[in-house]
Design a protein around this motif. Structure first.
Motif, PDB file in Angstrom:
ATOM      1  N   CYS A 170      -8.361 -46.877  -3.443  1.00  0.00           N
ATOM      2  CA  CYS A 170      -6.950 -46.746  -3.786  1.00  0.00           C
ATOM      3  C   CYS A 170      -6.840 -47.002  -5.284  1.00  0.00           C
ATOM      4  N   LYS A 171      -5.665 -46.743  -5.808  1.00  0.00           N
ATOM      5  CA  LYS A 171      -5.467 -47.010  -7.233  1.00  0.00           C
ATOM      6  C   LYS A 171      -5.505 -48.511  -7.470  1.00  0.00           C
ATOM      7  N   ILE A 172      -5.940 -48.907  -8.643  1.00  0.00           N
ATOM      8  CA  ILE A 172      -6.108 -50.332  -8.926  1.00  0.00           C
ATOM      9  C   ILE A 172      -4.775 -51.080  -8.885  1.00  0.00           C
ATOM     10  N   ASN A 173      -3.678 -50.407  -9.267  1.00  0.00           N
ATOM     11  CA  ASN A 173      -2.384 -51.097  -9.200  1.00  0.00           C
ATOM     12  C   ASN A 173      -1.953 -51.353  -7.752  1.00  0.00           C
ATOM     13  N   VAL A 174      -2.329 -50.464  -6.831  1.00  0.00           N
ATOM     14  CA  VAL A 174      -2.035 -50.684  -5.414  1.00  0.00           C
ATOM     15  C   VAL A 174      -2.852 -51.874  -4.916  1.00  0.00           C
ATOM     16  N   ALA A 186      -1.280 -59.420  -4.778  1.00  0.00           N
ATOM     17  CA  ALA A 186      -0.070 -60.167  -5.139  1.00  0.00           C
ATOM     18  C   ALA A 186       0.783 -60.449  -3.910  1.00  0.00           C
ATOM     19  N   LYS A 187       0.959 -59.438  -3.077  1.00  0.00           N
ATOM     20  CA  LYS A 187       1.766 -59.602  -1.874  1.00  0.00           C
ATOM     21  C   LYS A 187       1.139 -60.651  -0.958  1.00  0.00           C
ATOM     22  N   ASN A 188      -0.163 -60.561  -0.728  1.00  0.00           N
ATOM     23  CA  ASN A 188      -0.834 -61.539   0.130  1.00  0.00           C
ATOM     24  C   ASN A 188      -0.779 -62.942  -0.463  1.00  0.00           C
ATOM     25  N   THR A 189      -0.909 -63.035  -1.771  1.00  0.00           N
ATOM     26  CA  THR A 189      -0.820 -64.338  -2.445  1.00  0.00           C
ATOM     27  C   THR A 189       0.581 -64.918  -2.268  1.00  0.00           C
ATOM     28  N   TYR A 190       1.585 -64.084  -2.403  1.00  0.00           N
ATOM     29  CA  TYR A 190       2.960 -64.537  -2.237  1.00  0.00           C
ATOM     30  C   TYR A 190       3.206 -64.988  -0.795  1.00  0.00           C
ATOM     31  N   LEU A 234       6.609 -58.673   9.392  1.00  0.00           N
ATOM     32  CA  LEU A 234       5.969 -57.642   8.571  1.00  0.00           C
ATOM     33  C   LEU A 234       4.456 -57.791   8.608  1.00  0.00           C
ATOM     34  N   ARG A 235       3.997 -59.012   8.709  1.00  0.00           N
ATOM     35  CA  ARG A 235       2.548 -59.268   8.764  1.00  0.00           C
ATOM     36  C   ARG A 235       1.916 -58.662  10.012  1.00  0.00           C
ATOM     37  N   GLN A 236       2.720 -58.410  11.048  1.00  0.00           N
ATOM     38  CA  GLN A 236       2.206 -57.836  12.293  1.00  0.00           C
ATOM     39  C   GLN A 236       2.051 -56.316  12.218  1.00  0.00           C
ATOM     40  N   LEU A 237       2.680 -55.710  11.232  1.00  0.00           N
ATOM     41  CA  LEU A 237       2.617 -54.249  11.117  1.00  0.00           C
ATOM     42  C   LEU A 237       1.269 -53.796  10.587  1.00  0.00           C
ATOM     43  N   ASN A 238       0.884 -52.622  11.011  1.00  0.00           N
ATOM     44  CA  ASN A 238      -0.328 -51.997  10.486  1.00  0.00           C
ATOM     45  C   ASN A 238       0.007 -51.261   9.199  1.00  0.00           C
ATOM     46  N   GLU A 239      -1.032 -50.960   8.441  1.00  0.00           N
ATOM     47  CA  GLU A 239      -0.861 -50.122   7.256  1.00  0.00           C
ATOM     48  C   GLU A 239      -0.728 -48.682   7.727  1.00  0.00           C
ATOM     49  N   PRO A 240      -0.028 -47.825   7.072  1.00  0.00           N
ATOM     50  CA  PRO A 240       0.629 -48.001   5.786  1.00  0.00           C
ATOM     51  C   PRO A 240       2.054 -48.524   5.891  1.00  0.00           C
ATOM     52  N   TYR A 241       2.521 -48.772   7.145  1.00  0.00           N
ATOM     53  CA  TYR A 241       3.912 -49.194   7.330  1.00  0.00           C
ATOM     54  C   TYR A 241       4.236 -50.451   6.542  1.00  0.00           C
ATOM     55  N   LYS A 242       3.350 -51.429   6.620  1.00  0.00           N
ATOM     56  CA  LYS A 242       3.558 -52.704   5.934  1.00  0.00           C
ATOM     57  C   LYS A 242       3.702 -52.492   4.422  1.00  0.00           C
ATOM     58  N   GLU A 243       2.791 -51.735   3.866  1.00  0.00           N
ATOM     59  CA  GLU A 243       2.775 -51.515   2.414  1.00  0.00           C
ATOM     60  C   GLU A 243       3.993 -50.715   1.953  1.00  0.00           C
ATOM     61  N   VAL A 244       4.311 -49.635   2.676  1.00  0.00           N
ATOM     62  CA  VAL A 244       5.449 -48.794   2.290  1.00  0.00           C
ATOM     63  C   VAL A 244       6.745 -49.581   2.365  1.00  0.00           C
ATOM     64  N   PHE A 245       6.922 -50.346   3.430  1.00  0.00           N
ATOM     65  CA  PHE A 245       8.135 -51.147   3.588  1.00  0.00           C
ATOM     66  C   PHE A 245       8.261 -52.158   2.454  1.00  0.00           C
ATOM     67  N   THR A 246       7.166 -52.833   2.153  1.00  0.00           N
ATOM     68  CA  THR A 246       7.162 -53.849   1.098  1.00  0.00           C
ATOM     69  C   THR A 246       7.455 -53.223  -0.259  1.00  0.00           C
ATOM     70  N   LEU A 247       6.812 -52.116  -0.557  1.00  0.00           N
ATOM     71  CA  LEU A 247       7.027 -51.468  -1.848  1.00  0.00           C
ATOM     72  C   LEU A 247       8.458 -50.973  -1.987  1.00  0.00           C
ATOM     73  N   PHE A 272      11.161 -43.589  -3.253  1.00  0.00           N
ATOM     74  CA  PHE A 272      10.262 -42.866  -2.355  1.00  0.00           C
ATOM     75  C   PHE A 272       9.302 -41.994  -3.153  1.00  0.00           C
ATOM     76  N   SER A 273       9.775 -41.487  -4.260  1.00  0.00           N
ATOM     77  CA  SER A 273       8.916 -40.674  -5.125  1.00  0.00           C
ATOM     78  C   SER A 273       7.744 -41.503  -5.657  1.00  0.00           C
ATOM     79  N   GLN A 274       8.028 -42.712  -6.118  1.00  0.00           N
ATOM     80  CA  GLN A 274       6.967 -43.588  -6.646  1.00  0.00           C
ATOM     81  C   GLN A 274       5.985 -43.980  -5.544  1.00  0.00           C
ATOM     82  N   ILE A 275       6.517 -44.271  -4.364  1.00  0.00           N
ATOM     83  CA  ILE A 275       5.647 -44.640  -3.236  1.00  0.00           C
ATOM     84  C   ILE A 275       4.744 -43.465  -2.871  1.00  0.00           C
TER      85      ILE A 275
END
Length: 172
Positions: free
Chosen positions: A56-60, A66-70, A111-124, A132-135
């Motif tokens: 994935c991209k390094i910023n992702v 960051a999200k997991n740390t938070y 949210l922690r129970q959700l699978n990817e990509p749902y968790k990531e998209v929702f958080t972003l 939505f364009s950026q996501i």
């Protein structure tokens, strides 16, 4: 870590620090906490940069750290005792719930129970306040994919919150 890798990481830090800081700030809405979580994010990234496979991209990748740390930070906080009313789950404007910190904490928990990509998209979308364009650009998918994925994530979260509420009521 060799000198070249350290130089590369310094470039990553300079390039993405502000974006990651703003992302964390959008999650916690507290400058001091955002600064601390951002610094810890880059420390963790530096320690595990050799495990970054470039899938994935390094910023992702950095946003995920960051999200997991938070979320780890939130879990360490003993002062949160979330309470909510079932009526709050049926608010038409789902984003309004996020304004309520207790409800937001409950959403973070499910949210922690959700699978990817749902968790990531929702958080972003909600906490990172990305369009939505950026996501879609982050995931290299269409904007429609981002919208549908967000909608499905929102439905899954609402269902999980309702299930949790029913469990809480049955305990009484």
């Amino acid at each position: 870590m060799g000198g070249e890798n350290l130089t590369n990481f310094e470039n990553v830090y300079k390039q993405y620090f502000r974006d990651i800081h703003l992302f964390v700030l959008s999650l916690c809405r507290n400058e001091a906490i955002a600064e601390e979580i951002t610094q810890e994010t880059f420390f963790k990234a530096l320690k595990s940069i050799d495990t970054f496979k470039g899938q994935c991209k390094i910023n992702v990748w950095l946003c995920q750290i960051a999200k997991n740390t938070y979320f780890s930070y939130l879990n360490k906080q003993k002062r949160f005792e979330p309470e909510y009313k079932l009526d709050e789950l049926h608010v038409e404007n789902f984003e309004e719930i996020i304004l309520n910190k207790d409800a937001a904490f409950r959403i973070h928990k499910v949210l922690r129970q959700l699978n990817e990509p749902y968790k990531e998209v929702f958080t972003l979308r909600l906490f990172g306040e990305l369009s939505f364009s950026q996501i879609s650009q982050l995931f290299e998918k269409s904007e429609s994919w981002a919208r549908v994925t967000f909608y499905r994530a929102k439905q899954k979260i609402q269902n999980l919150l309702e299930e949790e509420s029913e469990l809480d009521q049955n305990k009484m």
